[in-house]
Design an enzyme around this catalytic site. Structure first.
Site, PDB file in Angstrom:
ATOM      1  CG  ASP A 126      -2.099   0.978   1.018  1.00  0.00           C
ATOM      2  OD1 ASP A 126      -2.012   1.841   0.114  1.00  0.00           O
ATOM      3  OD2 ASP A 126      -3.093   0.890   1.758  1.00  0.00           O
TER       4      ASP A 126
HETATM    5  C1  BGC Z   1      -4.902   3.433   0.281  1.00  0.00           C
HETATM    6  C2  BGC Z   1      -4.998   2.537  -0.942  1.00  0.00           C
HETATM    7  C3  BGC Z   1      -4.872   3.367  -2.181  1.00  0.00           C
HETATM    8  C4  BGC Z   1      -3.536   4.083  -2.122  1.00  0.00           C
HETATM    9  C5  BGC Z   1      -3.241   4.945  -3.337  1.00  0.00           C
HETATM   10  C6  BGC Z   1      -3.664   4.306   0.260  1.00  0.00           C
HETATM   11  O1  BGC Z   1      -3.713   5.270   1.254  1.00  0.00           O
HETATM   12  O2  BGC Z   1      -4.923   2.660   1.452  1.00  0.00           O
HETATM   13  O3  BGC Z   1      -6.202   1.840  -0.936  1.00  0.00           O
HETATM   14  O4  BGC Z   1      -5.000   2.582  -3.313  1.00  0.00           O
HETATM   15  O5  BGC Z   1      -3.500   4.936  -0.987  1.00  0.00           O
HETATM   16  O6  BGC Z   1      -4.028   6.069  -3.344  1.00  0.00           O
END
Ligand code: BGC
Length: 807
Positions: free
Chosen positions: A230
């Site tokens: 993530d």
């Molecule tokens: C989230 C993800 C997301 C990523 C990119 C993170 O903070 O948990 O689900 O895809 O950011 O924006």
């Protein structure tokens, strides 16, 4: 032999290392001279948040326009695989048009507790619903040649301290619940990528947990695609590679590069592990690039303008219509016959300014948004409109004028729901209530008028203390950009509602088993309730709920015929059939649910769980046969004693229902399997009585768990929140927070983006802040902050001098 061995052999070590992190927030590294093209990833999941400039991972800066389909909280209620497939296809098409190669979704984490700030982005409290619908979505997107990223792997069920919380869960709950949501979509859907989660699992970051990644994901789920972190979730890149992770996102910090290179050159880290990660990343790049070229051959050149905006808006509308859940319809107040009422009052700020999506990384910029007010006007339905309450949050304000105008004979359509400031990615809700002004308004209106239809907005359940006083209740959840028309069509009966709740609506938050401890400990997310989550708990504890899992009404009625069972020994599966008839005078759809459970089993087992479901469309008086094919494997449960999933010896009951509480028929089989070993644990685990204690939980786990403490001296793995009580940090942090907030351009304290930035800033380890925003929190600044927090001013100053000299 690696698939892309030839390219990998030509690449320098530095290039290979660079390939394993993004180029920036959304793009992977490209190497034109090596014929490695650039590909782009974009949030997801209910539309595209493709940012060409001003990149961020919290949905703050502008993104390209795209269709805002309803988020998973609503689409889950459709219980309709086909619908999710079609939605996935449409999003895949938009991705092709925007030159996006991977859509970052779907999210299948289970709704362990209604207060999780991100529940709106997840499907269900039940793994079969989450797995089945996410699989359909993945197949839809990937049928367009665009990749998906199933997220967040794994045991990520709260937003509170999401960067440092440690999920401790017993193996049975892990397998029978939480991992089950990932298993089917990975095994059958083969998402091109999977995204890890931020949290730790049993004390180890999920991005480097060897069992979770190496054993479960790579072996048991046979995942061959790219596992990415993530955003900012990397902790130790070498440990992640060893576990089986491939890609660090976002890129730009180069935090681990030097050390990785040194270790490989010194021979202390195997280059083959890096090569393996590169191979999977190259496969993703080559495959999606080729797919796109092939699609263009068929579909012609696609650009941002190729999307048929109107068609996708209509699709978003019909998806919302197929998903909304009718929760109450006393005296058949719905569908509304406008002419039958002297006056119709439309009340509620949400009827004019609907909430149609959640806040955070999935927040997209739609082509257009329709409101209920506008939709009723377009339909020629005359209403008088009042805001009724303030949308901004906690105010107890009730607009008196609208009360005075409402006559006892009139119809009231009242839109209430959660304001944006109540739920978002990045933090959990504080309570399960609606704002006080909204509750007060429902009560006040109900005292004057007995013909009230409430439309409920929000990504997750709320307490509904007034439900007995209103006549109609339609749950629109977050209905996407065409929500206004969709709600209008359901209210007016142009569409017969057919959604069912994919989660339990408790009477009161206190009834939720984890309510006394969920999100309360800053670090230790101990899943004390184990298996007993959602309806599994309410069933076991025999506790009443407001609306059960699987519940939803229709404007017509259905009758269920007797249930038949046939065993297909050779195929190792059961066939369960029944007939269902539309006994009303309107065409409608029913979600038929098949549950299963061991008959007399004692101890730590659920009473029943969902095995499958089918959505059946029936004309008035029409009758159809519903057939479920259940593999024997689906009846297995994880057993600690045997260390694997097993079938138990004895009776097994299949029951068919229109909700988890309304069962219309059952059939039994006698299974040959292992003997259940009944171990007396505690009244809670054995019978669902009372609340689980930590002592009970430790007994269930059968092994000691160490609680996390903030130990000193501080390191880059501590958060600024952990350092904030040091007197010397107070001023610095205040200044720094303000600078960051200004930098994100969000200053309204009720804006969820503001709260999310604040939570992220204080609850993220310093190292991860650098990974997320290397320009705002460069490595040396993070290290200086740590030195200062430790009171080591001289060290900090000496490092600063050295840096200056170097420059
Ligand atoms: C989230 C993800 C997301 C990523 C990119 C993170 O903070 O948990 O689900 O895809 O950011 O924006």
């Amino acid at each position: 032999m690696l698939k892309h061995q030839e390219i990998i052999e030509q690449m320098t070590l530095k290039e290979k290392i660079a390939l394993t992190s993004g180029q920036d927030s959304w793009r992977l590294q490209d190497f034109p001279e090596r014929k490695i093209p650039k590909i782009t990833l974009s949030d997801g999941p209910h539309g595209l948040r493709h940012q060409e400039e001003g990149q961020d991972h919290l949905g703050i800066n502008e993104s390209n326009l795209s269709t805002a389909f309803p988020p998973a909280c609503l689409t889950a209620a459709s219980f309709d695989k086909e619908l999710l497939f079609i939605m996935g296809q449409a999003i895949g098409y938009e991705a092709l048009c925007q030159n996006v190669q991977v859509v970052l979704g779907p999210g299948v984490n289970l709704k362990r507790n209604p207060l999780c700030g991100r529940n709106f982005e997840y499907f269900s409290e039940d793994p079969v619903v989450a797995a089945t619908l996410s699989l359909a979505f993945i197949e839809g997107v990937q049928s367009m040649g665009v990749g998906t990223s199933l997220k967040h792997f794994a045991l990520n069920n709260q937003e509170t301290n999401r960067m440092k919380s440690d999920s401790v869960v017993d193996r049975k709950a892990v397998y029978d619940l939480y991992l089950k949501a990932f298993e089917k979509p990975i095994l059958e859907g083969k998402p091109y990528t999977v995204m890890g989660s931020y949290n730790l699992v049993d004390g180890v970051y999920a991005s480097e947990e060897p069992w979770l990644i190496g054993e479960v994901l790579r072996k048991e789920f046979d995942f061959q695609g790219v596992l990415m972190t993530d955003w900012g979730a990397m902790n130790d890149k070498k440990a992640s590679f060893i576990a089986g992770l491939d890609l660090e996102m976002p890129g730009g910090a180069g935090y681990f590069d030097e050390d990785l290179e040194k270790s490989i050159l010194e021979g202390t880290f195997e280059e083959a592990l890096l090569d393996k990660a590169c191979d999977r990343i190259l496969e993703l790049i080559m495959k999606t690039t080729k797919n796109r070229q092939e699609q263009m051959k068929v579909l012609g050149p696609l650009t941002k303008d190729s999307v048929d905006i109107k068609k996708h808006h209509e699709l978003a509308r019909s998806i919302a219509e197929e998903s909304m859940v009718l929760l109450k319809n006393e005296g058949e107040i719905l569908p509304i016959e406008p002419k039958a009422w002297p006056k119709i009052h439309l009340i509620g700020a949400l009827a004019k300014e609907p909430r149609y999506q959640g806040a955070g990384s999935s927040h997209i910029r739609p082509y257009r948004v329709s409101s209920l007010k506008e939709a009723l006007a377009e339909e020629g339905v005359e209403v008088t409109y009042h805001e009724g309450y303030l949308l901004s949050g906690d105010e107890a304000f009730v607009e008196e004028a609208c009360l005075e105008e409402v006559g006892a004979e009139d119809l009231v359509i009242l839109a209430v729901g959660l304001p944006e400031s109540y739920e978002s990615e990045g933090f959990d809700r504080k309570h399960m209530k609606l704002p006080p002004g909204q509750n007060a308004l429902v009560h006040a209106l109900a005292n004057r008028n007995q013909s009230m239809v409430v439309v409920l907005y929000g990504g997750s359940p709320t307490e509904l203390p007034w439900v007995s006083k209103v006549q109609g209740l339609l749950n629109a959840y977050l209905p996407g950009q065409a929500g206004g028309e969709a709600v209008k069509n359901v209210l007016l009966g142009k569409v017969n509602p057919s959604g069912k709740l994919a989660e339990t609506y408790p009477l009161d938050y206190k009834d939720v088993v984890s309510s006394s401890y969920y999100g309360k400990d800053p670090y230790d997310a101990w899943y004390l309730e184990g298996l007993y989550m959602g309806y599994r708990y309410f069933d076991k504890a025999e506790k009443p709920v407001r609306f059960p899992f699987g519940f939803g009404l229709s404007y017509t009625t259905f009758s269920y015929g007797p249930v038949h069972l046939e065993e297909h020994k050779e195929q190792e599966r059961y066939e369960i059939t029944l007939s269902i008839k539309n006994t009303g005078n309107k065409a409608g759809k029913e979600v038929v649910q098949l549950y299963g459970g061991y008959e007399k089993i004692k101890g730590y087992h659920v009473k029943k769980s969902l095995l499958d479901f089918a959505k059946v469309s029936l004309a008035p008086s029409e009758e159809k046969e519903v057939r479920f094919l259940v593999p024997k494997r689906a009846l297995e449960e994880y057993d600690r004693h045997y260390g694997q999933r097993v079938l138990y010896e004895g009776g097994y009951v299949f029951s068919v229902g229109s909700s988890s509480k309304s069962l219309h028929g059952e059939v039994r089989v006698s299974l040959v399997g292992v003997q259940p070993i009944v171990k007396v644990l505690s009244p809670f685990y054995d019978r669902g009585e009372g609340v689980p204690s930590e002592e009970d939980f430790l007994k269930l786990l059968g092994e000691p768990v160490v609680k996390k403490l903030v130990t000193k001296p501080y390191t880059i793995d501590h958060t600024l929140g952990e350092m904030k009580e040091e007197p010397q940090m107070r001023y610095i942090l205040k200044k720094l927070t303000n600078t960051l907030k200004r930098a994100t351009g969000v200053t309204d304290v009720n804006d969820p983006a503001y709260l999310a930035v604040e939570a992220m800033f204080m609850q993220t380890p310093v190292k991860r802040l650098t990974l997320l925003a290397p320009d705002k929190m460069p490595k040396h600044l993070g290290e200086t902050l740590v030195d200062v927090a430790n009171g080591e001013y001289l060290k900090a100053a000496a490092k600063a001098v050295k840096r200056r000299e170097k420059r």
